[in-house]
Scaffold this motif. Structure first.
Motif, PDB file in Angstrom:
ATOM      1  N   ALA A 157       0.862  -1.185   0.000  1.00  0.00           N
ATOM      2  CA  ALA A 157       0.000   0.000   0.000  1.00  0.00           C
ATOM      3  C   ALA A 157       0.898   1.235   0.000  1.00  0.00           C
ATOM      4  O   ALA A 157       0.629   2.222  -0.697  1.00  0.00           O
ATOM      5  CB  ALA A 157      -0.925  -0.003   1.209  1.00  0.00           C
ATOM      6  N   GLY A 158       1.996   1.148   0.784  1.00  0.00           N
ATOM      7  CA  GLY A 158       2.967   2.234   0.792  1.00  0.00           C
ATOM      8  C   GLY A 158       3.554   2.465  -0.595  1.00  0.00           C
ATOM      9  O   GLY A 158       3.733   3.609  -1.021  1.00  0.00           O
ATOM     10  N   THR A 216      -3.104  15.084   7.534  1.00  0.00           N
ATOM     11  CA  THR A 216      -3.919  14.527   6.468  1.00  0.00           C
ATOM     12  C   THR A 216      -3.211  14.574   5.116  1.00  0.00           C
ATOM     13  O   THR A 216      -3.835  14.360   4.095  1.00  0.00           O
ATOM     14  CB  THR A 216      -5.258  15.276   6.359  1.00  0.00           C
ATOM     15  OG1 THR A 216      -4.979  16.654   6.156  1.00  0.00           O
ATOM     16  CG2 THR A 216      -6.088  15.097   7.599  1.00  0.00           C
ATOM     17  N   SER A 217      -1.925  14.821   5.132  1.00  0.00           N
ATOM     18  CA  SER A 217      -1.214  14.796   3.847  1.00  0.00           C
ATOM     19  C   SER A 217      -0.847  13.352   3.524  1.00  0.00           C
ATOM     20  O   SER A 217      -0.757  12.498   4.396  1.00  0.00           O
ATOM     21  CB  SER A 217       0.055  15.640   3.922  1.00  0.00           C
ATOM     22  OG  SER A 217       1.087  14.888   4.504  1.00  0.00           O
ATOM     23  N   MET A 218      -0.669  13.113   2.247  1.00  0.00           N
ATOM     24  CA  MET A 218      -0.394  11.751   1.842  1.00  0.00           C
ATOM     25  C   MET A 218       0.976  11.282   2.334  1.00  0.00           C
ATOM     26  O   MET A 218       1.169  10.102   2.611  1.00  0.00           O
ATOM     27  CB  MET A 218      -0.472  11.657   0.330  1.00  0.00           C
ATOM     28  CG  MET A 218      -0.533  10.242  -0.099  1.00  0.00           C
ATOM     29  SD  MET A 218      -1.697  10.032  -1.403  1.00  0.00           S
ATOM     30  CE  MET A 218      -0.661   9.221  -2.553  1.00  0.00           C
ATOM     31  N   LYS A 219       1.920  12.237   2.474  1.00  0.00           N
ATOM     32  CA  LYS A 219       3.240  11.851   2.987  1.00  0.00           C
ATOM     33  C   LYS A 219       3.116  11.302   4.397  1.00  0.00           C
ATOM     34  O   LYS A 219       3.745  10.310   4.742  1.00  0.00           O
ATOM     35  CB  LYS A 219       4.176  13.056   2.981  1.00  0.00           C
ATOM     36  CG  LYS A 219       5.130  13.019   1.820  1.00  0.00           C
ATOM     37  CD  LYS A 219       6.316  13.924   2.038  1.00  0.00           C
ATOM     38  CE  LYS A 219       7.052  14.059   0.729  1.00  0.00           C
ATOM     39  NZ  LYS A 219       6.935  15.374   0.102  1.00  0.00           N
ATOM     40  N   LEU A 255       2.991   6.932   8.296  1.00  0.00           N
ATOM     41  CA  LEU A 255       2.229   6.168   9.293  1.00  0.00           C
ATOM     42  C   LEU A 255       2.054   4.720   8.857  1.00  0.00           C
ATOM     43  O   LEU A 255       2.117   3.808   9.678  1.00  0.00           O
ATOM     44  CB  LEU A 255       0.861   6.822   9.511  1.00  0.00           C
ATOM     45  CG  LEU A 255       0.867   8.113  10.323  1.00  0.00           C
ATOM     46  CD1 LEU A 255      -0.499   8.764  10.305  1.00  0.00           C
ATOM     47  CD2 LEU A 255       1.300   7.847  11.755  1.00  0.00           C
ATOM     48  N   LEU A 256       1.856   4.527   7.567  1.00  0.00           N
ATOM     49  CA  LEU A 256       1.730   3.156   7.065  1.00  0.00           C
ATOM     50  C   LEU A 256       2.992   2.361   7.372  1.00  0.00           C
ATOM     51  O   LEU A 256       2.940   1.235   7.847  1.00  0.00           O
ATOM     52  CB  LEU A 256       1.485   3.168   5.560  1.00  0.00           C
ATOM     53  CG  LEU A 256       0.046   3.305   5.090  1.00  0.00           C
ATOM     54  CD1 LEU A 256      -0.017   3.494   3.589  1.00  0.00           C
ATOM     55  CD2 LEU A 256      -0.759   2.093   5.491  1.00  0.00           C
ATOM     56  N   LEU A 300      -4.644   4.848  15.264  1.00  0.00           N
ATOM     57  CA  LEU A 300      -5.629   5.919  15.427  1.00  0.00           C
ATOM     58  C   LEU A 300      -5.257   7.134  14.584  1.00  0.00           C
ATOM     59  O   LEU A 300      -6.102   7.729  13.913  1.00  0.00           O
ATOM     60  CB  LEU A 300      -5.744   6.319  16.897  1.00  0.00           C
ATOM     61  CG  LEU A 300      -6.707   5.445  17.701  1.00  0.00           C
ATOM     62  CD1 LEU A 300      -6.745   5.873  19.150  1.00  0.00           C
ATOM     63  CD2 LEU A 300      -8.109   5.506  17.089  1.00  0.00           C
ATOM     64  N   LEU A 301      -3.963   7.467  14.607  1.00  0.00           N
ATOM     65  CA  LEU A 301      -3.505   8.587  13.778  1.00  0.00           C
ATOM     66  C   LEU A 301      -3.784   8.308  12.302  1.00  0.00           C
ATOM     67  O   LEU A 301      -4.253   9.177  11.561  1.00  0.00           O
ATOM     68  CB  LEU A 301      -2.010   8.825  13.980  1.00  0.00           C
ATOM     69  CG  LEU A 301      -1.630   9.634  15.216  1.00  0.00           C
ATOM     70  CD1 LEU A 301      -0.133   9.708  15.354  1.00  0.00           C
ATOM     71  CD2 LEU A 301      -2.221  11.032  15.112  1.00  0.00           C
ATOM     72  N   LEU A 302      -3.521   7.080  11.894  1.00  0.00           N
ATOM     73  CA  LEU A 302      -3.751   6.705  10.504  1.00  0.00           C
ATOM     74  C   LEU A 302      -5.230   6.841  10.162  1.00  0.00           C
ATOM     75  O   LEU A 302      -5.607   7.343   9.099  1.00  0.00           O
ATOM     76  CB  LEU A 302      -3.281   5.272  10.289  1.00  0.00           C
ATOM     77  CG  LEU A 302      -3.163   4.812   8.848  1.00  0.00           C
ATOM     78  CD1 LEU A 302      -2.159   5.649   8.104  1.00  0.00           C
ATOM     79  CD2 LEU A 302      -2.750   3.357   8.786  1.00  0.00           C
ATOM     80  N   PHE A 303      -6.037   6.410  11.098  1.00  0.00           N
ATOM     81  CA  PHE A 303      -7.483   6.465  10.934  1.00  0.00           C
ATOM     82  C   PHE A 303      -7.957   7.912  10.772  1.00  0.00           C
ATOM     83  O   PHE A 303      -8.699   8.248   9.851  1.00  0.00           O
ATOM     84  CB  PHE A 303      -8.089   5.833  12.185  1.00  0.00           C
ATOM     85  CG  PHE A 303      -9.538   5.510  12.084  1.00  0.00           C
ATOM     86  CD1 PHE A 303      -9.996   4.594  11.159  1.00  0.00           C
ATOM     87  CD2 PHE A 303     -10.439   6.110  12.935  1.00  0.00           C
ATOM     88  CE1 PHE A 303     -11.343   4.291  11.082  1.00  0.00           C
ATOM     89  CE2 PHE A 303     -11.790   5.807  12.868  1.00  0.00           C
ATOM     90  CZ  PHE A 303     -12.240   4.900  11.939  1.00  0.00           C
TER      91      PHE A 303
END
Ligand code: HEM
Lengths: 320, 524
Positions: free
Chosen positions: A273-274, B37-40, B45-46, B102-105
């Motif tokens: 996904a990354g 909320t930025s994609m970076k 976080l991922l 939670l942050l990711l969520f």
């Protein structure tokens, strides 16, 4: 034919396929070695001149192919097709001998997953002219099969009751085919990094080895890598996040239990996904995304081999 | 990004340059929100989630194998408590792991919700006007034809519509776009991810799971005290929320491969149950099998394992029965060499205890006593016995699978440690008139798991939608195409150009094909 004849036939076919893949690997090695030896004085000038141009798509590949490299490549591809036929027959007879799908243990999963790698490669070979990936693909397949035959072999037999479920068929086949895609994608990403580096150096006036000039432009390799990953990722999502938990729910009474195999499947999923995000993120696409894809492949590989050998859990197959 | 950071640093320091606007609390919050909320950030976080999940697969987990955790704490006196503090024995419930997801969520919600509006606007928008310099685009073709401009545009429009483009006419040009569903797929994917996560969170808040070992012939009532181990979510009230069913295990049958290389491998398990869904409900029967659980009032009963329980009677030195009944023995290998203990603390004048193996298909040779097949072809009990002084009842809970030998002495016979073998029906008189032990027979036990996981179907639905969205997002190619014509020297100059919004996928081929159609028009 009764099951023990089928089993011994399979035991004959798989090692033979391994040997043929290995010869194919040698042919592809010759292909690359021949590419490295081609005198490249005249071509360099052309390339340096072309290097400044904006898009180096399909550079002088067609104009000065090394005849030997081309022949070796063709031999490699033909041998791979032959090996694939033997391999497929070996997996099929194994399944028939056991009276079920041929992926109930580590040996069987290795031979089936490497068959998936070969299948993905051959399909892509036809549609995308992927022969430049032959070296890497035959290396991985011959290696996996060799390991399976020498280290993981167990005789054919029926399954444990918890493995009796058609969700097993769905779960494992999806995971295996996705794994084939990740493998081809990871190899393409590695080659992308090599080729992109050579292209960058070419713009600085450094000559590109002829072997590398034979492969498509970095951007084209990147597109192939993306295509395979885009195919493999939804399949992996389905295989490990839907079919797997459904099966586990019936077999073990819980959909998800943070078993090491489950954890590493999720880690694999998150890394890929990354990768997809990296491709859509400025500053990450290209080189960094390719590294993420390669990391994803190693995580997948660890999940497939390392977890079974090193970590214990529900997924530890019988018979290893 | 660095620019913003600098500004914050400047704004918050006392001698900050005055021409910079102070961000203040709101500004700072807005900045944090935008970063989150930025994609970076999502990407980072991922990766943190992936990394964070790893220790849980390397270090034993309380939720998976509590015995291993205890072992680990025993052997690693320094590392153990440290790991415990860091939550490493329960990674997936630890504060830091929860913080990551939670942050990711939040990041996910924050990035998807605003994009919904953007998407809805994009769906209604018309394909845009051609840019001034079409030849700067990734795909470009130009050629001249004899047809007049209108005919060319008509042909182009027909062809583009055939290729499922949305088409808009402009003066001397047309703009076309397709692949609107890609973004919809992407949004569906991320939304469904939220749905799936909610389903999973729901299940872990309100669910429960327990296991219990039930000997054939005995029954089980669904209450907390009956479980061997039990876990439940914080929102589950185990005292009151357990559905009040009861069941009896009437029989258990297992079949095993009789020959071939996998001889002894289990083939089928079947536990015949009778159950009552409520205390005064009707009694029903059910064949409980692996992959075939029993569903009861939202809870599900699974067959997880099985084993043997030898029935033994122990008489003490006074002739009283000090123990009688089946004792579950735990299988130690694939052939069910089963280890267990029999305790008779009430025996007098000395207390008695036994430990050893039940072997369903016994073979005793130079390799020692063991079972060579999992079914009961040649059952035998191979044990040793202990005696001790009667002890005060301590009330401390003791494992029923282990004998505390610290205060016991092993029986001896002829100067050797006592070891005895019994077949069903056989007895042994213990030395020193301490009593006797009789192997009456044996039965089997099953290990059952009872669990309730609400929200599972929500999670499943989320995952399935997620895959559909993912496929739309990955396989639909959004693309813009323009055709522009102008008349030069009585001939029509046609420009066809296009742009892949996303990874480039053979746009050149498509433009060429469109060009061919337009040129064919000319020959007709
Ligand atoms: C667990 C988390 C997530 C997963 C598995 C995931 C997965 C994906 C995938 C597969 C894509 C498609 C990439 C492509 O089109 O090439 C994508 C795109 C995208 N994701 Fe996520 N995502 C996740 C979380 C997030 C979060 C938290 C955000 C927001 C901050 C986010 C923002 C985006 C954006 C903006 C795109 C659009 C890229 C494009 O249209 O090309 N994602 N995501």
């Amino acid at each position: 034919m009764n099951s023990s004849t089928l089993a011994s036939l399979s035991n004959l076919l798989i090692p033979t396929a391994t040997v043929v893949y290995t010869i194919a690997l040698l042919a592809h090695t010759v292909e690359w070695a021949a590419g490295l030896r081609v005198p490249r004085k005249a071509e360099d000038k052309v390339l340096v001149g072309a290097g400044g141009a904006s898009d180096p798509v399909e550079p002088e590949v067609e104009e000065t192919p090394s005849v030997r490299a081309e022949q070796a490549s063709r031999v490699g591809v033909l041998l791979t097709i032959l090996a694939f036929a033997l391999h497929a027959a070996g997996v099929l007879t194994r399944g028939l001998a056991a009276g079920r799908v041929p992926w109930g243990n580590m040996y069987e999963f290795s031979i089936t997953a490497s068959l998936a790698v070969a299948a993905v490669y051959l399909v892509m070979l036809k549609r995308q002219r992927l022969q430049w990936l032959g070296l890497g693909v035959t290396f991985v397949i011959a290696g996996t099969l060799g390991l399976a035959v020498l280290a993981f072999y167990v005789p054919a037999g029926d399954l444990l009751p918890s493995l009796h479920s058609y969700w097993l068929v769905i779960h494992v086949s999806a995971a295996a085919i996705a794994g084939g895609g990740f493998t081809v994608g990871g190899l393409a990403s590695a080659l992308y990094l090599i080729k992109a580096r050579a292209e960058r150096r070419a713009t600085d006036g450094k000559p590109m080895p002829a072997a590398l000039r034979r492969v498509p432009a970095a951007s084209a390799i990147d597109a192939v890598a993306y295509k395979v990953h885009a195919f493999a990722f939804p399949l992996w999502t389905f295989g490990v996040l839907v079919a797997g938990p459904i099966w586990a729910y019936y077999a073990w009474g819980r959909a998800w239990g943070w078993d090491p195999k489950e954890v590493w499947s999720l880690v694999t999923w998150v890394v890929y996904a990354g990768y997809l995000h990296a491709r859509a993120t400025a500053g990450w696409r290209g080189r960094r995304a390719a590294w993420v894809a390669i990391a994803g492949w190693f995580v997948f590989l660890f999940n497939f081999i390392g977890v079974n050998l090193l970590l214990s859990g529900f997924h530890a197959y019988s018979g290893l | 990004m660095t620019e913003v950071k600098d500004r914050i640093a400047a704004g918050s320091s006392p001698d900050g340059r005055p021409d910079l606007p102070a961000l203040g609390v709101i500004g700072w919050l807005r900045w944090t929100w935008r970063q989150l909320t930025s994609m970076k950030t999502a990407l980072v976080l991922l990766f943190m989630l992936a990394l964070g999940a790893v220790p849980g697969s390397l270090i034993p987990q309380t939720g998976v194998d509590p015995i291993k955790v205890a072992d680990f704490l025993e052997t690693h006196k320094k590392l153990g408590p440290l790991y415990d503090k860091l939550g490493l024995f329960d990674v997936y419930k630890s504060a830091w792991f929860s913080a990551i997801y939670l942050l990711l969520f939040i990041s996910l919600i924050g990035c998807v919700v605003p994009r919904l509006g953007v998407y809805l606007r994009a769906v209604r928008s018309r394909p845009p006007k051609p840019p001034r310099n079409l030849n700067r685009l990734a795909g470009y073709e130009s050629f001249t034809v004899d047809d007049d401009a209108d005919t060319v545009l008509e042909a182009a429009e027909r062809e583009l519509r055939r290729r499922r483009f949305r088409v808009e006419s402009y003066d001397g040009a047309i703009g076309a776009e397709r692949g609107y569903l890609r973004e919809a797929g992407n949004l569906l994917f991320h939304f469904s991810l939220i749905v799936a996560l909610i389903g999973i969170a729901w299940g872990s808040l309100f669910g429960y799971r327990g296991t219990v070992l039930v000997v054939v012939g005995k029954d089980f009532a669904n209450s907390l005290t009956q479980y061997d181990d039990f876990t439940s979510g914080p929102a589950f009230d185990a005292e009151n929320d357990l559905p009040p069913f009861a069941l009896t295990v009437n029989d258990f049958k297992a079949t095993f491969q009789q020959d071939g290389p996998q001889m002894g491998a289990a083939r089928t398990f079947n536990a015949a149950l009778t159950y009552q869904a409520t205390p005064d409900g009707p009694e029903k029967s059910y064949d409980l099998q692996v992959n075939h659980p029993l569903k009861l009032d939202g809870s599900t009963v699974y067959l997880l394992g099985h084993g043997y329980a030898p029935k033994v009677t122990v008489k003490d030195g006074t002739g009283q029965v000090a123990f009688s009944g089946p004792a579950p023995f735990l299988p130690q290998d694939g052939n069910f060499s089963s280890f267990g203990v029999i305790k008779a603390p009430d025996a007098r004048p000395v207390t008695l205890g036994f430990e050893g193996y039940f072997l369903p298909t016994a073979q005793i040779d130079s390799l020692g006593p063991r079972s060579v097949f999992p079914d009961d072809l040649n059952p035998e009990l191979v044990m040793t016995g202990f005696y001790g002084r009667p002890q005060q009842e301590t009330g401390k809970p003791e494992s029923v699978y282990q004998l505390d030998k610290s205060k016991l002495t092993q029986f001896e016979k002829d100067g050797d440690k006592l070891r005895f073998r019994l077949k069903p029906g056989e007895s042994l008189t213990l030395p020193d008139k301490a009593g006797s032990i009789t192997f009456d027979g044996y039965t089997r036990w099953v290990k059952l798991q009872v669990s309730h996981q609400p929200g599972l179907y929500v999670a499943l639905a989320g995952l399935v939608l997620m895959i559909l969205g993912l496929m739309a997002s990955l396989f639909i190619h959004p693309r813009r195409t323009w055709v522009r014509v102008r008349t030069e020297d009585g001939r029509t100059v046609v420009e066809v150009a296009g742009l892949d919004r996303g990874p480039e996928r053979g746009i050149g081929d498509e433009l060429e094909a469109i060009g061919k159609v337009i040129k064919k028009q000319e020959q007709v």
